[in-house]
Design a protein around this motif. Structure first.
Motif, mmCIF file in Angstrom:
data_model
loop_
_atom_site.group_PDB
_atom_site.id
_atom_site.type_symbol
_atom_site.label_atom_id
_atom_site.label_comp_id
_atom_site.label_asym_id
_atom_site.label_seq_id
_atom_site.Cartn_x
_atom_site.Cartn_y
_atom_site.Cartn_z
ATOM 1 N N GLY A 2 -15.043 -50.400 117.910
ATOM 2 C CA GLY A 2 -14.018 -50.966 117.054
ATOM 3 C C GLY A 2 -12.930 -49.967 116.738
ATOM 4 O O GLY A 2 -13.091 -48.755 116.930
ATOM 5 N N ARG A 3 -11.821 -50.480 116.255
ATOM 6 C CA ARG A 3 -10.681 -49.610 115.932
ATOM 7 C C ARG A 3 -11.040 -48.542 114.908
ATOM 8 O O ARG A 3 -10.651 -47.384 115.058
ATOM 9 C CB ARG A 3 -9.514 -50.452 115.411
ATOM 10 C CG ARG A 3 -8.868 -51.294 116.463
ATOM 11 C CD ARG A 3 -7.741 -52.125 115.817
ATOM 12 N NE ARG A 3 -7.296 -53.138 116.724
ATOM 13 C CZ ARG A 3 -6.165 -53.051 117.410
ATOM 14 N NH1 ARG A 3 -5.383 -52.017 117.275
ATOM 15 N NH2 ARG A 3 -5.817 -54.008 118.232
ATOM 16 N N LEU A 4 -11.748 -48.932 113.875
ATOM 17 C CA LEU A 4 -12.100 -47.974 112.828
ATOM 18 C C LEU A 4 -13.008 -46.874 113.384
ATOM 19 O O LEU A 4 -12.808 -45.691 113.115
ATOM 20 C CB LEU A 4 -12.780 -48.678 111.648
ATOM 21 C CG LEU A 4 -13.192 -47.773 110.498
ATOM 22 C CD1 LEU A 4 -11.983 -47.055 109.921
ATOM 23 C CD2 LEU A 4 -13.905 -48.580 109.425
ATOM 24 N N VAL A 5 -13.992 -47.264 114.185
ATOM 25 C CA VAL A 5 -14.894 -46.279 114.784
ATOM 26 C C VAL A 5 -14.117 -45.334 115.695
ATOM 27 O O VAL A 5 -14.315 -44.112 115.662
ATOM 28 C CB VAL A 5 -16.036 -46.984 115.559
ATOM 29 C CG1 VAL A 5 -16.862 -45.970 116.331
ATOM 30 C CG2 VAL A 5 -16.908 -47.784 114.606
ATOM 31 N N ASP A 6 -13.208 -45.881 116.495
ATOM 32 C CA ASP A 6 -12.397 -45.045 117.382
ATOM 33 C C ASP A 6 -11.515 -44.091 116.577
ATOM 34 O O ASP A 6 -11.366 -42.920 116.938
ATOM 35 C CB ASP A 6 -11.535 -45.908 118.302
ATOM 36 C CG ASP A 6 -12.353 -46.630 119.362
ATOM 37 O OD1 ASP A 6 -13.496 -46.213 119.613
ATOM 38 O OD2 ASP A 6 -11.843 -47.615 119.923
ATOM 39 N N ALA A 7 -10.927 -44.580 115.506
ATOM 40 C CA ALA A 7 -10.068 -43.737 114.672
ATOM 41 C C ALA A 7 -10.875 -42.615 114.019
ATOM 42 O O ALA A 7 -10.443 -41.453 114.006
ATOM 43 C CB ALA A 7 -9.376 -44.585 113.606
ATOM 44 N N VAL A 8 -12.030 -42.952 113.499
ATOM 45 C CA VAL A 8 -12.879 -41.938 112.868
ATOM 46 C C VAL A 8 -13.358 -40.925 113.904
ATOM 47 O O VAL A 8 -13.381 -39.717 113.645
ATOM 48 C CB VAL A 8 -14.071 -42.600 112.132
ATOM 49 C CG1 VAL A 8 -15.101 -41.572 111.697
ATOM 50 C CG2 VAL A 8 -13.567 -43.394 110.931
ATOM 51 N N LEU A 9 -13.720 -41.407 115.076
ATOM 52 C CA LEU A 9 -14.190 -40.518 116.142
ATOM 53 C C LEU A 9 -13.086 -39.545 116.581
ATOM 54 O O LEU A 9 -13.314 -38.333 116.684
ATOM 55 C CB LEU A 9 -14.682 -41.333 117.332
ATOM 56 C CG LEU A 9 -15.283 -40.557 118.494
ATOM 57 C CD1 LEU A 9 -16.476 -39.729 118.039
ATOM 58 C CD2 LEU A 9 -15.696 -41.518 119.591
ATOM 59 N N ALA A 10 -11.891 -40.053 116.803
ATOM 60 C CA ALA A 10 -10.779 -39.196 117.250
ATOM 61 C C ALA A 10 -10.384 -38.200 116.159
ATOM 62 O O ALA A 10 -10.286 -36.990 116.415
ATOM 63 C CB ALA A 10 -9.586 -40.053 117.658
ATOM 64 N N ALA A 11 -10.166 -38.698 114.951
ATOM 65 C CA ALA A 11 -9.762 -37.810 113.855
ATOM 66 C C ALA A 11 -10.890 -36.846 113.493
ATOM 67 O O ALA A 11 -10.649 -35.655 113.249
ATOM 68 C CB ALA A 11 -9.348 -38.630 112.637
ATOM 69 N N GLY A 12 -12.109 -37.355 113.479
ATOM 70 C CA GLY A 12 -13.247 -36.500 113.153
ATOM 71 C C GLY A 12 -13.433 -35.386 114.157
ATOM 72 O O GLY A 12 -13.797 -34.256 113.799
ATOM 73 N N THR A 13 -13.189 -35.682 115.417
ATOM 74 C CA THR A 13 -13.302 -34.652 116.455
ATOM 75 C C THR A 13 -12.271 -33.556 116.231
ATOM 76 O O THR A 13 -12.603 -32.367 116.184
ATOM 77 C CB THR A 13 -13.118 -35.273 117.858
ATOM 78 O OG1 THR A 13 -14.136 -36.246 118.066
ATOM 79 C CG2 THR A 13 -13.189 -34.211 118.942
ATOM 80 N N VAL A 14 -11.008 -33.941 116.072
ATOM 81 C CA VAL A 14 -9.936 -32.947 115.906
ATOM 82 C C VAL A 14 -10.116 -32.151 114.620
ATOM 83 O O VAL A 14 -10.127 -30.914 114.629
ATOM 84 C CB VAL A 14 -8.551 -33.632 115.931
ATOM 85 C CG1 VAL A 14 -7.453 -32.654 115.543
ATOM 86 C CG2 VAL A 14 -8.280 -34.210 117.310
ATOM 87 N N PHE A 15 -10.276 -32.836 113.509
ATOM 88 C CA PHE A 15 -10.349 -32.125 112.238
ATOM 89 C C PHE A 15 -11.706 -31.445 112.056
ATOM 90 O O PHE A 15 -11.807 -30.415 111.394
ATOM 91 C CB PHE A 15 -9.984 -33.053 111.083
ATOM 92 C CG PHE A 15 -8.536 -33.448 111.144
ATOM 93 C CD1 PHE A 15 -7.540 -32.548 110.806
ATOM 94 C CD2 PHE A 15 -8.158 -34.701 111.604
ATOM 95 C CE1 PHE A 15 -6.193 -32.885 110.890
ATOM 96 C CE2 PHE A 15 -6.816 -35.055 111.689
ATOM 97 C CZ PHE A 15 -5.834 -34.149 111.334
ATOM 98 N N GLY A 16 -12.756 -31.988 112.685
ATOM 99 C CA GLY A 16 -14.058 -31.325 112.664
ATOM 100 C C GLY A 16 -14.021 -30.002 113.397
ATOM 101 O O GLY A 16 -14.595 -29.003 112.943
ATOM 102 N N VAL A 17 -13.346 -29.974 114.533
ATOM 103 C CA VAL A 17 -13.211 -28.721 115.286
ATOM 104 C C VAL A 17 -12.395 -27.713 114.474
ATOM 105 O O VAL A 17 -12.739 -26.527 114.434
ATOM 106 C CB VAL A 17 -12.590 -28.968 116.680
ATOM 107 C CG1 VAL A 17 -12.114 -27.677 117.316
ATOM 108 C CG2 VAL A 17 -13.596 -29.665 117.579
ATOM 109 N N GLN A 18 -11.350 -28.170 113.841
ATOM 110 C CA GLN A 18 -10.559 -27.249 113.014
ATOM 111 C C GLN A 18 -11.403 -26.683 111.874
ATOM 112 O O GLN A 18 -11.326 -25.496 111.557
ATOM 113 C CB GLN A 18 -9.315 -27.944 112.451
ATOM 114 C CG GLN A 18 -8.230 -28.133 113.456
ATOM 115 C CD GLN A 18 -7.614 -26.830 113.930
ATOM 116 O OE1 GLN A 18 -7.930 -25.744 113.472
ATOM 117 N NE2 GLN A 18 -6.731 -26.931 114.892
ATOM 118 N N TYR A 19 -12.207 -27.537 111.261
ATOM 119 C CA TYR A 19 -13.085 -27.071 110.179
ATOM 120 C C TYR A 19 -14.093 -26.057 110.719
ATOM 121 O O TYR A 19 -14.311 -25.005 110.119
ATOM 122 C CB TYR A 19 -13.803 -28.254 109.525
ATOM 123 C CG TYR A 19 -14.775 -27.826 108.466
ATOM 124 C CD1 TYR A 19 -14.318 -27.444 107.207
ATOM 125 C CD2 TYR A 19 -16.136 -27.773 108.726
ATOM 126 C CE1 TYR A 19 -15.207 -27.024 106.226
ATOM 127 C CE2 TYR A 19 -17.031 -27.356 107.754
ATOM 128 C CZ TYR A 19 -16.565 -26.988 106.508
ATOM 129 O OH TYR A 19 -17.438 -26.565 105.543
#
Length: 158
Positions: A2-19
């Motif tokens: 779903g869109r929400l899952v895809d958005a969380v996955l993409a943002a979580g990947t980028v910002f998780g790596v930064q963290y």
């Protein structure tokens, strides 16, 4: 997905790596800060606060690009585009680890060069899947070229 899952996955990947990069890098440690401040840097090195603004914008664009790629039609090219995108995102964490924790300026430069190549490949592959997703990665590529020039000068001078 779903869109929400895809958005969380993409943002979580980028910002998780930064963290994660921030956690494994002692950039805020006083001795590391002192070491970095003493390095001979080129005149075109941006001031510290500019990095926060630049990386916030780049991370947002990378997350949006990842979201668009996740939403694109699945194919072999789609898989490769996502793998290259993920490698670019993950590669960002390597730089602060080697430069700030290990204080290896040459390794940091090698990571920059590798990221330029990976980012170029990511843009080319993503272009076959979603042109807008590819265009959102271009500022990251441009920044990498500029940052590599800075890193090369720091490495050479120190």
């Amino acid at each position: 997905m779903g869109r929400l899952v895809d958005a969380v996955l993409a943002a979580g990947t980028v910002f998780g790596v930064q963290y994660a990069a921030r956690e494994i890098s002692p950039a805020d440690d006083p001795s590391t800060r002192q070491w970095y401040n003493r390095l001979n840097k080129p005149y075109f090195n941006p001031p510290g606060p500019a990095y926060a603004v630049i990386w916030t914008l780049l991370d947002g664009l990378l997350a949006w690009s990842g979201y668009r790629l996740l939403r694109a039609e699945k194919s072999c090219c789609w898989t490769m585009a996502l793998v290259l995108w993920a490698l670019c995102v993950a590669g960002v964490a390597g730089f602060p680890f080697f430069v700030f924790r290990k204080r290896q300026l040459g390794t940091g430069l090698a990571i920059c060069v590798g990221l330029i190549m990976m980012s170029g490949a990511s843009i080319c592959t993503a272009h076959r899947v979603d042109c807008k997703a590819a265009s959102m990665q271009v500022p990251f590529f441009v920044w990498l070229v500029f940052a590599t020039c800075i890193q090369e000068e720091i490495w050479r001078r120190n």
